[in-house]
Design a protein around this motif. Structure first.
Motif, PDB file in Angstrom:
ATOM      1  N   SER A 165      19.869  33.096 -27.323  1.00  0.00           N
ATOM      2  CA  SER A 165      21.027  32.213 -27.177  1.00  0.00           C
ATOM      3  C   SER A 165      20.788  31.110 -26.155  1.00  0.00           C
ATOM      4  O   SER A 165      21.379  30.030 -26.246  1.00  0.00           O
ATOM      5  CB  SER A 165      22.259  33.026 -26.783  1.00  0.00           C
ATOM      6  N   GLU A 166      19.900  31.361 -25.193  1.00  0.00           N
ATOM      7  CA  GLU A 166      19.620  30.373 -24.148  1.00  0.00           C
ATOM      8  C   GLU A 166      18.806  29.191 -24.667  1.00  0.00           C
ATOM      9  O   GLU A 166      18.869  28.098 -24.102  1.00  0.00           O
ATOM     10  CB  GLU A 166      18.863  31.041 -22.994  1.00  0.00           C
ATOM     11  N   VAL A 167      18.030  29.393 -25.718  1.00  0.00           N
ATOM     12  CA  VAL A 167      17.098  28.347 -26.155  1.00  0.00           C
ATOM     13  C   VAL A 167      17.263  27.984 -27.624  1.00  0.00           C
ATOM     14  O   VAL A 167      16.387  27.346 -28.215  1.00  0.00           O
ATOM     15  CB  VAL A 167      15.638  28.772 -25.883  1.00  0.00           C
ATOM     16  N   LEU A 168      18.373  28.391 -28.240  1.00  0.00           N
ATOM     17  CA  LEU A 168      18.586  28.068 -29.654  1.00  0.00           C
ATOM     18  C   LEU A 168      18.629  26.560 -29.866  1.00  0.00           C
ATOM     19  O   LEU A 168      19.276  25.836 -29.103  1.00  0.00           O
ATOM     20  CB  LEU A 168      19.908  28.664 -30.140  1.00  0.00           C
ATOM     21  N   PRO A 169      17.947  26.067 -30.887  1.00  0.00           N
ATOM     22  CA  PRO A 169      18.084  24.638 -31.200  1.00  0.00           C
ATOM     23  C   PRO A 169      19.480  24.339 -31.726  1.00  0.00           C
ATOM     24  O   PRO A 169      20.194  25.244 -32.181  1.00  0.00           O
ATOM     25  CB  PRO A 169      17.024  24.425 -32.292  1.00  0.00           C
ATOM     26  N   LYS A 170      19.893  23.082 -31.658  1.00  0.00           N
ATOM     27  CA  LYS A 170      21.231  22.718 -32.132  1.00  0.00           C
ATOM     28  C   LYS A 170      21.395  22.972 -33.619  1.00  0.00           C
ATOM     29  O   LYS A 170      22.477  23.293 -34.094  1.00  0.00           O
ATOM     30  CB  LYS A 170      21.508  21.250 -31.801  1.00  0.00           C
ATOM     31  N   LYS A 171      20.301  22.817 -34.358  1.00  0.00           N
ATOM     32  CA  LYS A 171      20.319  23.100 -35.788  1.00  0.00           C
ATOM     33  C   LYS A 171      19.108  23.960 -36.137  1.00  0.00           C
ATOM     34  O   LYS A 171      18.051  23.843 -35.516  1.00  0.00           O
ATOM     35  CB  LYS A 171      20.287  21.813 -36.605  1.00  0.00           C
ATOM     36  N   GLY A 172      19.282  24.788 -37.133  1.00  0.00           N
ATOM     37  CA  GLY A 172      18.161  25.595 -37.606  1.00  0.00           C
ATOM     38  C   GLY A 172      18.039  26.921 -36.885  1.00  0.00           C
ATOM     39  O   GLY A 172      18.938  27.353 -36.160  1.00  0.00           O
ATOM     40  N   GLU A 173      16.919  27.580 -37.109  1.00  0.00           N
ATOM     41  CA  GLU A 173      16.684  28.913 -36.606  1.00  0.00           C
ATOM     42  C   GLU A 173      15.501  28.927 -35.652  1.00  0.00           C
ATOM     43  O   GLU A 173      14.657  28.026 -35.676  1.00  0.00           O
ATOM     44  CB  GLU A 173      16.392  29.874 -37.775  1.00  0.00           C
ATOM     45  N   LEU A 174      15.454  29.947 -34.812  1.00  0.00           N
ATOM     46  CA  LEU A 174      14.247  30.170 -34.029  1.00  0.00           C
ATOM     47  C   LEU A 174      13.717  31.557 -34.356  1.00  0.00           C
ATOM     48  O   LEU A 174      14.417  32.413 -34.908  1.00  0.00           O
ATOM     49  CB  LEU A 174      14.481  29.992 -32.530  1.00  0.00           C
ATOM     50  N   ARG A 175      12.465  31.777 -34.009  1.00  0.00           N
ATOM     51  CA  ARG A 175      11.794  33.032 -34.340  1.00  0.00           C
ATOM     52  C   ARG A 175      11.351  33.735 -33.064  1.00  0.00           C
ATOM     53  O   ARG A 175      10.817  33.104 -32.154  1.00  0.00           O
ATOM     54  CB  ARG A 175      10.573  32.762 -35.225  1.00  0.00           C
TER      55      ARG A 175
END
Length: 410
Positions: A165-175
């Motif tokens: 949650s601290e580094v989620l991009p504004k759009k899209g997903e992270l892995r």
């Protein structure tokens, strides 16, 4: 579209039940051979199927997320027919290339759970979701449990969600690639927000609170509390951030034993697509080994492990893209055994060169029966004989299967 009764006769390669009808095969998600299913049919697929007569092989799934989560496809099938189905996947792939060799019984290698998990995180309003995608969907299942994972990873899920949650991009997903090591969890986050630098103090604090071994973001190591060590047959290796390892420790042990038995008493061995040295470090106990790998980080990890290792025979290595530049026949003449363990695309170019060589023994390891069958066909046409084919199940409840094949020059 009309409702009809369907008799399931087979399991497809993705785990769907298959009913043979006058209009062709119908795929029924969640159905098992021997079951009668009532469903509407459209485009060769059953819609809203209802089990009218269940199979005696049907069991209760072990996970609360099973109905939605796309991570598993066969928790509802008893173990014996499940392992037989995986063996059948291998034999069908071989038969498709005209190889009528029976495979050995599938070896279950899932004890302890998967030590390596690749999780996805995304936004849902003000909330963060962390888990796997739904079956046939881009929607994410926010998991609270996962019976196929190492318990240490499951325990860390709430903390991992906070990190994401601290580094989620504004759009899209992270892995998030999470690896359970002997020193604790190694977490590598990819596709994080590019402005994550301002979050580094908070991320570091959370890493300490969770007692992680290491945290990396977008390829950069932010904090390493302890080197995330893996035990490669008695040799310590520091894993590359997000790097490839066998999914379960049990499977690594089984695959390594099959490879060592297949190589036998060979004294000069090439380990191709060697990764960080899963097989090479073990082979080097009794043979001179030349390891070849295209990934820079894996080669670096292998090199570091070698510097600390004792009691090994001569070990050399090189970085090389074997899909584009395979070892050619003249280079292969130095070896009496070759091991190759390529990615899912297989090792066609390398198999073509091996088929021209005089290497006595080849041990092929694969996570894709289809490309393995293609590569074995090349080797058989080049004069090799297939000695054994052994399926190894390390991806429990999924359609994925590892295979080890041993060939000898006739």
């Amino acid at each position: 579209m009309r409702e009809r009764d369907l008799l399931i006769t087979d399991l497809g390669h993705r785990g769907d039940g298959i009913a043979q009808t006058e209009d062709g095969p119908v795929f029924v998600a969640g159905a098992l051979p021997g079951e009668t299913v009532r469903a509407d049919v459209k485009g060769g697929r059953a819609l809203n199927p209802e089990i009218a007569a269940p199979s005696p092989d049907r069991i209760e799934p072990v996970c609360a997320h099973y109905e939605r989560c796309g991570g598993c496809s066969l928790q509802h099938l008893a173990e014996k027919p499940y392992l037989a189905w995986k063996r059948g996947l291998v034999e069908k792939a071989l038969a498709g290339r005209g190889i009528e060799t029976p495979a050995a019984n599938t070896l279950a290698a899932t004890a302890g759970g998967r030590r390596r998990a690749v999780l996805t995180a995304t936004r849902a309003g003000r909330h963060t979701l962390l888990g796997y995608h739904e079956k046939a969907s881009h929607r994410l299942v926010d998991i609270r449990e996962c019976p196929v994972l190492d318990p240490a990873i499951v325990k860390a899920l709430p903390g991992l969600k906070t990190l994401a949650s601290e580094v989620l991009p504004k759009k899209g997903e992270l892995r998030l690639t999470v690896l359970a090591t002997t020193a604790g969890l190694d977490v590598a986050i990819d596709n994080a927000d590019k402005a994550y630098e301002r979050k580094i103090p908070g991320l570091s604090q959370k890493t300490v609170e969770m007692d992680l071994a290491r945290l990396s973001v977008n390829g950069e190591v932010l904090l390493e509390i302890r080197p995330p060590m893996l035990d490669m047959g008695g040799i310590g290796l520091v894993a590359a951030p997000g790097g490839f390892t066998q999914a379960t420790l049990a499977a690594e042990d089984v695959l390594s034993r099959l490879v060592l038995n297949g190589v036998g008493k060979a004294k000069e061995v090439a380990d191709l697509f060697s990764g960080a040295g899963t097989f090479a470090l073990r082979l080097a106990r009794t043979a001179n080994v030349h390891a070849v790998e295209g990934d820079k980080a894996a080669i670096a990890a292998f090199d570091t492990a070698l510097r600390r290792a004792q009691g090994l025979k001569r070990v050399t290595f090189e970085r090389r893209d074997l899909s584009r530049r395979p070892l050619v026949r003249d280079e292969l003449e130095a070896f009496d055994a070759v091991v190759f363990d390529p990615p899912r695309a297989g090792a066609q170019a390398q198999a073509e060169q091996l088929a021209l060589s005089r290497v006595e023994t080849i041990v092929a390891v694969s996570c894709n029966p289809a490309t393995l069958a293609r590569d074995l066909r090349i080797l058989l046409d080049g004069g090799y004989a297939l000695q054994s084919v052994t399926p190894v199940d390390q991806f429990q409840f999924s359609p994925h299967i590892e295979v080890v094949a041993v060939l000898k020059r006739e």
